[in-house]
Design a protein around this motif. Structure first.
Motif, mmCIF file in Angstrom:
data_model
loop_
_atom_site.group_PDB
_atom_site.id
_atom_site.type_symbol
_atom_site.label_atom_id
_atom_site.label_comp_id
_atom_site.label_asym_id
_atom_site.label_seq_id
_atom_site.Cartn_x
_atom_site.Cartn_y
_atom_site.Cartn_z
ATOM 1 N N ASP A 111 47.201 40.117 39.129
ATOM 2 C CA ASP A 111 46.171 39.518 39.976
ATOM 3 C C ASP A 111 45.943 40.344 41.239
ATOM 4 O OD1 ASP A 111 44.281 37.706 40.742
ATOM 5 O OD2 ASP A 111 45.614 35.991 40.892
ATOM 6 N N TYR A 140 41.030 29.827 33.781
ATOM 7 C CA TYR A 140 42.255 30.517 34.163
ATOM 8 C C TYR A 140 43.408 29.531 34.219
ATOM 9 C CZ TYR A 140 41.365 28.671 38.903
ATOM 10 O OH TYR A 140 41.131 27.846 39.969
ATOM 11 N N THR A 158 43.093 39.515 34.217
ATOM 12 C CA THR A 158 44.506 39.812 34.462
ATOM 13 C C THR A 158 45.273 39.948 33.146
ATOM 14 O OG1 THR A 158 44.932 37.421 34.734
ATOM 15 C CG2 THR A 158 44.548 38.718 36.725
#
Length: 374
Positions: A111, A140, A158
């Protein structure tokens, strides 16, 4: 049996509203448990370099279980269950907690774009090829939702960074929906080839439950019969589609299928109208449009005909009852203009909705339903 708080991530996205988790996401949680166990073993071997493998019974009497779904989008509350009667389990609690922390730290590193391999070895990063695969683009999982100053969100961006951090992972998998025709099918080998609208050919297996549908599509190839294939596709590290690894759903498409038509619009090049006029359509904006149409203007409403506009937008057209309807959509501004003409009375109805929110789309759907009722 002792129960200890272990992990409580937050799943965010429309599918997780009302603190509910789709059943398909439970596969991801099962993979997460598998990953935690293997990372715990890795920590054990690092602490005991003389050993080649973790001891027998390393996981006996200790497990990670989902107990409740907490409020706030969807928060799966996972606990560590420890059987105090087992000699090994209480001692291994520390390894499970360290494994959890290493996984969360690796996600945070992805991240924050820092060194992921400080937290996990390349071999274990391959778990992210399966873990998180069920997440959609607008979703997410936040693994540190209550930690001030932390950002450990697993999303498709990510997740890709975590996978690419492992040089051992030469191919990546993702859930996809592909549309096209089936020019080849081998019933003996239970395999087929899908030809997408841009001419690419992708091979895949035929599950027995979809054999009849794929056979129908193959027989309709010369007539241009299209199908939608949902499943798991395999890509190289550069994002090039290689093959279908799993086929979950196969659907015969009708002539006005919105998704297939949008695939065609994605292929338009600048100057498509006459060589000088006509902007190409942004793929991400078309994906947004497809999601909105699927969510708001689906059955029982008839499928619209879709046409590109020279300005880079899309026009939808319907013939509903006595009405001829056009709906011009500005993809960049997410605004629309709907015009309905009654062919007998020449009465006109117009609507200019804000399509950046659900209310605008619901107003369009309500009008279409009303006109259909007339």
């Amino acid at each position: 049996m002792e129960q200890l708080p272990f992990l409580k991530p937050r799943m965010a996205g429309k599918r997780f509203d009302e603190h509910a988790i789709p059943l398909e996401m439970l596969r991801d949680l099962a993979i997460l448990e598998e990953m935690i166990v293997e990372v715990a073993k890795w920590h054990y071997l690092n602490d005991n370099p003389a050993r080649e493998r973790s001891p027998r019974g390393f996981t006996k009497g200790i497990s990670v279980k989902l107990t409740t779904i907490g409020e706030g989008s969807a928060m799966p509350d996972m606990s560590l269950f420890i059987d105090q009667r087992q000699l090994v389990a209480p001692a291994n609690q520390d390894y499970f907690e360290r494994a959890r922390d290493s996984i969360v730290d690796a996600i945070e590193a992805a991240d924050r774009k820092t060194d992921i391999r400080q937290h996990l070895p390349e071999s274990l990063l391959s778990y992210f090829d399966r873990f998180g695969r069920g997440l959609r683009e607008d979703e997410y999982i936040d693994f540190a939702p209550e930690a001030v100053g932390r950002s450990a969100k697993l999303n498709q961006t990510t997740r890709r960074a975590l996978r690419l951090a492992s040089s051992q992972l030469q191919e990546l998998t993702d859930e996809v929906t592909l549309r096209g025709v089936i020019p080849e099918a081998d019933q003996a080998k239970l395999s087929f080839e899908l030809e997408t609208l841009d001419g690419q050919r992708v091979a895949g297996p035929i599950p027995m439950q979809h054999l009849d549908t794929i056979r129908t599509a193959f027989n309709g190839y010369s007539d241009g019969l299209r199908v939608s294939i949902q499943g798991v596709a395999r890509y190289n590290r550069h994002g090039q589609l290689k093959s279908m690894e799993e086929v979950e759903h196969v659907t015969i498409l009708d002539e006005c299928d919105v998704g297939a038509r949008l695939d065609e619009l994605r292929l338009l090049k600048p100057g498509w109208f006459d060589g000088n006029i006509g902007k190409s359509l942004d793929s991400d904006r078309l994906r947004w449009l497809e999601n909105q149409l699927d969510a708001h203007l689906n059955d029982p409403l008839p499928s619209p005909y879709l046409y590109p506009t020279a300005e880079g937008g899309v026009q939808l057209e319907w013939s509903i009852g006595e009405y001829e309807i056009t709906f011009d959509i500005d993809l960049a501004r997410q605004r629309g203009h709907l015009h309905a003409l009654h062919m007998q009375s020449e009465e006109e109805i117009e609507l200019e909705p804000d399509l950046s929110n659900d209310e605008g789309w619901e107003a369009v759907a309500s009008m279409l339903v009303e006109l259909d009722g007339e």
